[in-house]
Enzyme design. Structure first.
Site, PDB file in Angstrom:
ATOM      1  N   ASP A 138       0.842  -1.185   0.000  1.00  0.00           N
ATOM      2  CA  ASP A 138       0.000   0.000   0.000  1.00  0.00           C
ATOM      3  C   ASP A 138       0.882   1.241   0.000  1.00  0.00           C
ATOM      4  OD1 ASP A 138      -2.425   1.359  -0.004  1.00  0.00           O
ATOM      5  OD2 ASP A 138      -2.479   1.524   2.174  1.00  0.00           O
ATOM      6  N   HIS A 145      -4.579  14.065   0.310  1.00  0.00           N
ATOM      7  CA  HIS A 145      -4.961  13.250   1.462  1.00  0.00           C
ATOM      8  C   HIS A 145      -3.871  13.307   2.526  1.00  0.00           C
ATOM      9  CE1 HIS A 145      -6.474   9.871   3.834  1.00  0.00           C
ATOM     10  NE2 HIS A 145      -5.273   9.326   3.741  1.00  0.00           N
ATOM     11  N   ARG A 154      -0.290  17.371  12.702  1.00  0.00           N
ATOM     12  CA  ARG A 154       0.868  18.270  12.665  1.00  0.00           C
ATOM     13  C   ARG A 154       0.469  19.532  11.910  1.00  0.00           C
ATOM     14  NH1 ARG A 154       2.341  13.359  10.982  1.00  0.00           N
ATOM     15  NH2 ARG A 154       2.315  14.067   8.816  1.00  0.00           N
ATOM     16  N   ASP A 243      -9.321   0.367   0.525  1.00  0.00           N
ATOM     17  CA  ASP A 243      -8.486  -0.157   1.598  1.00  0.00           C
ATOM     18  C   ASP A 243      -9.029   0.360   2.925  1.00  0.00           C
ATOM     19  OD1 ASP A 243      -6.387  -1.630   2.620  1.00  0.00           O
ATOM     20  OD2 ASP A 243      -4.989   0.052   2.560  1.00  0.00           O
ATOM     21  N   GLN A 250      -5.837   2.712  14.513  1.00  0.00           N
ATOM     22  CA  GLN A 250      -4.608   3.062  13.802  1.00  0.00           C
ATOM     23  C   GLN A 250      -3.657   3.972  14.592  1.00  0.00           C
ATOM     24  OE1 GLN A 250      -5.359   4.290   9.797  1.00  0.00           O
ATOM     25  NE2 GLN A 250      -3.214   4.680   9.322  1.00  0.00           N
ATOM     26  N   LYS A 263      -5.605  -2.080   9.544  1.00  0.00           N
ATOM     27  CA  LYS A 263      -5.603  -2.159   8.085  1.00  0.00           C
ATOM     28  C   LYS A 263      -5.648  -3.588   7.551  1.00  0.00           C
ATOM     29  CE  LYS A 263      -4.860   0.957   5.682  1.00  0.00           C
ATOM     30  NZ  LYS A 263      -5.752   1.902   4.974  1.00  0.00           N
TER      31      LYS A 263
END
Length: 455
Positions: A138, A145, A154, A243, A250, A263
């Site tokens: 991946d 994105h 951030r 996906d 996560q 994932k």
């Protein structure tokens, strides 16, 4: 790069009437490959080609002797239970079969009588994965994105310093890649929680990711590089790819190494692979902002920068269980395009993957990463669209969503259109969320007990 040839002519028409409908995803200029059988039958899965609302059964066509030469050998390989052998044959075999199919399916073709008996209605078919996926990687090439998600964590430096220099990727889980239509079970995992001890349970922040998946054709031996100039001869085609991601699991688990349970529970692939040759009229330059660094020499060729990207339009639709119950159609959540979203080209992904000596094999899958545009209406995931889960989406049904709920069906669609070329599409990539299939660690999945959960 694949040049235009007679198979791309906008004037081509098929004796399969539905292929001449300007709205179909599968005109004669497309001819994508997939694996199918008649729904509910005990037949073996086998290779087929989509044409209009029909599937040409390649095993049946081979039996009727309509191909010869290289196209005959290619058709035999493409008619098997998976497309790996066909993918491994390379561009000459792919082109020979594509040309033979185009000529045999055109209006006035002598092969019509033999091939009419080889058609199966798509509405009467079910699909399996088009290839045995040995390895799945991946990538993270959607710059908008990456910027939007990075900004959530951030705000001052959303993109990490390496992003514009190296195609970022990680090794995924191939065993849980499923074909469109398979249920998606809500995963369990650890999340941070509010106390010192993390919580364990079903994900509460389940999300989709709008992606494309690229299939590797002929591989390379371990230790051998793939020059950027040769990379596309090692790429067979592409399909829609979702996906799925558990956004609460996560962030807790991916430090310091990367996502794991968030994932590895499911990734959905559309059943049809559109070949790179079919996409020749829709090639595009690789967009870079002024002032961005030039790719390092091993990732750069003038041809790839000029025509290495793909003008593919992308769309995400959602239908809730309530909407299904009252007969409401799915609602479009976002639209974007690969050429606008992707910072790296498919060829650059493949070249970089092999640059360290990794041996790629026919049927390996490279995911693009989420393909979002620069505007909120082009977000390819809910984490972007809801600003990290802070702003709910209101649906026409009166419902709202921050993340996906059980019973929600997500559909991805994609197509290419350009003046002077025939519109082609990718079909649909569909998955419906089901409740977590077990309540405690170690419990059997419903499929193992013989009692499917909620299907």
């Amino acid at each position: 790069m694949t040049p235009l040839n007679e198979t791309h002519s906008i004037d081509l028409r098929s004796w399969v009437a539905s292929a001449n409908d300007g709205a179909t995803d599968f005109p004669l200029q497309n001819l994508p490959f997939g694996i199918f059988r008649r729904r509910g039958s005990n037949e073996s899965f086998r290779g087929g080609v989509a044409i209009g609302d029909q599937i040409l059964d390649l095993a049946s066509a081979v039996h009727r002797g309509v191909f010869n030469g290289l196209a005959q050998g290619a058709a035999v390989s493409a008619s098997r239970e998976r497309l790996n052998d066909f993918m491994a044959m390379g561009t000459s075999a792919w082109s020979a079969l594509r040309l033979a199919l185009s000529r045999a399916l055109r209006e006035g073709a002598n092969e019509r009588h033999a091939l009419e008996a080889c058609l199966v209605a798509q509405s009467a078919a079910e699909h399996a994965l088009p290839a045995t996926i040995g390895d799945y990687t991946d990538f993270y090439i959607g710059i908008h994105h990456a910027t939007a998600v990075g900004r959530l964590f951030r705000p001052d430096t959303p993109l990490l310093p390496n992003y514009k220099w190296v195609p970022i990727g990680y090794h995924g889980r191939s065993s849980s890649v499923v074909v469109s239509g398979e249920p998606i079970y809500r995963p369990h995992g650890q999340s941070k929680g509010t106390a010192d001890t993390p919580d364990f349970g079903p994900s509460k922040r389940l999300d989709y990711e709008l992606e494309l998946g690229f299939f590797v054709g002929p591989g390379n031996r371990r230790g051998a590089h793939i020059p950027i100039e040769d990379a596309e001869s090692h790429l067979f085609g592409l399909a829609l790819f979702n996906d799925w991601s558990a956004r609460d699991i996560q962030p807790w688990e991916y430090q310091p190494l990367g996502p794991f349970l968030s994932k590895n529970f499911a990734s959905t692939l559309s059943p049809w692979i559109v070949t790179f040759e079919a996409l020749a009229p829709f090639r595009a330059y690789c967009r870079r902002a002024q002032g961005d660094p030039e790719p390092l020499p091993y990732l750069r060729s003038d041809e790839n920068m000029a025509r290495g990207s793909l003008d593919v339009q992308l769309e995400v639709l959602l239908q809730t269980e309530k909407m299904k119950h009252v007969g409401s159609q799915p609602v479009c959540l976002s639209c974007s395009s690969f050429v606008e979203a992707a910072y790296w080209t498919p060829a650059q992904l493949l070249t970089h993957h092999a640059a360290g000596g990794c041996n790629l094999n026919a049927g390996d899958l490279l995911g693009s990463g989420t393909l979002s545009g620069p505007h909120p209406s082009q977000a390819g995931s809910l984490i972007e669209k809801t600003i990290g889960g802070r702003e709910a989406i209101t649906l026409p049904s009166g419902e709202s969503r921050i993340f996906l709920e059980d019973g929600d069906t997500v559909s991805l669609r994609a197509w290419c259109e350009r003046e002077g070329a025939q519109r082609i599409g990718f079909g649909e990539c569909v998955g419906t969320i089901r409740a977590a299939p077990f309540d405690t660690p170690g419990a059997l999945h419903p499929a193992q007990t013989g009692h499917p959960h909620g299907d």
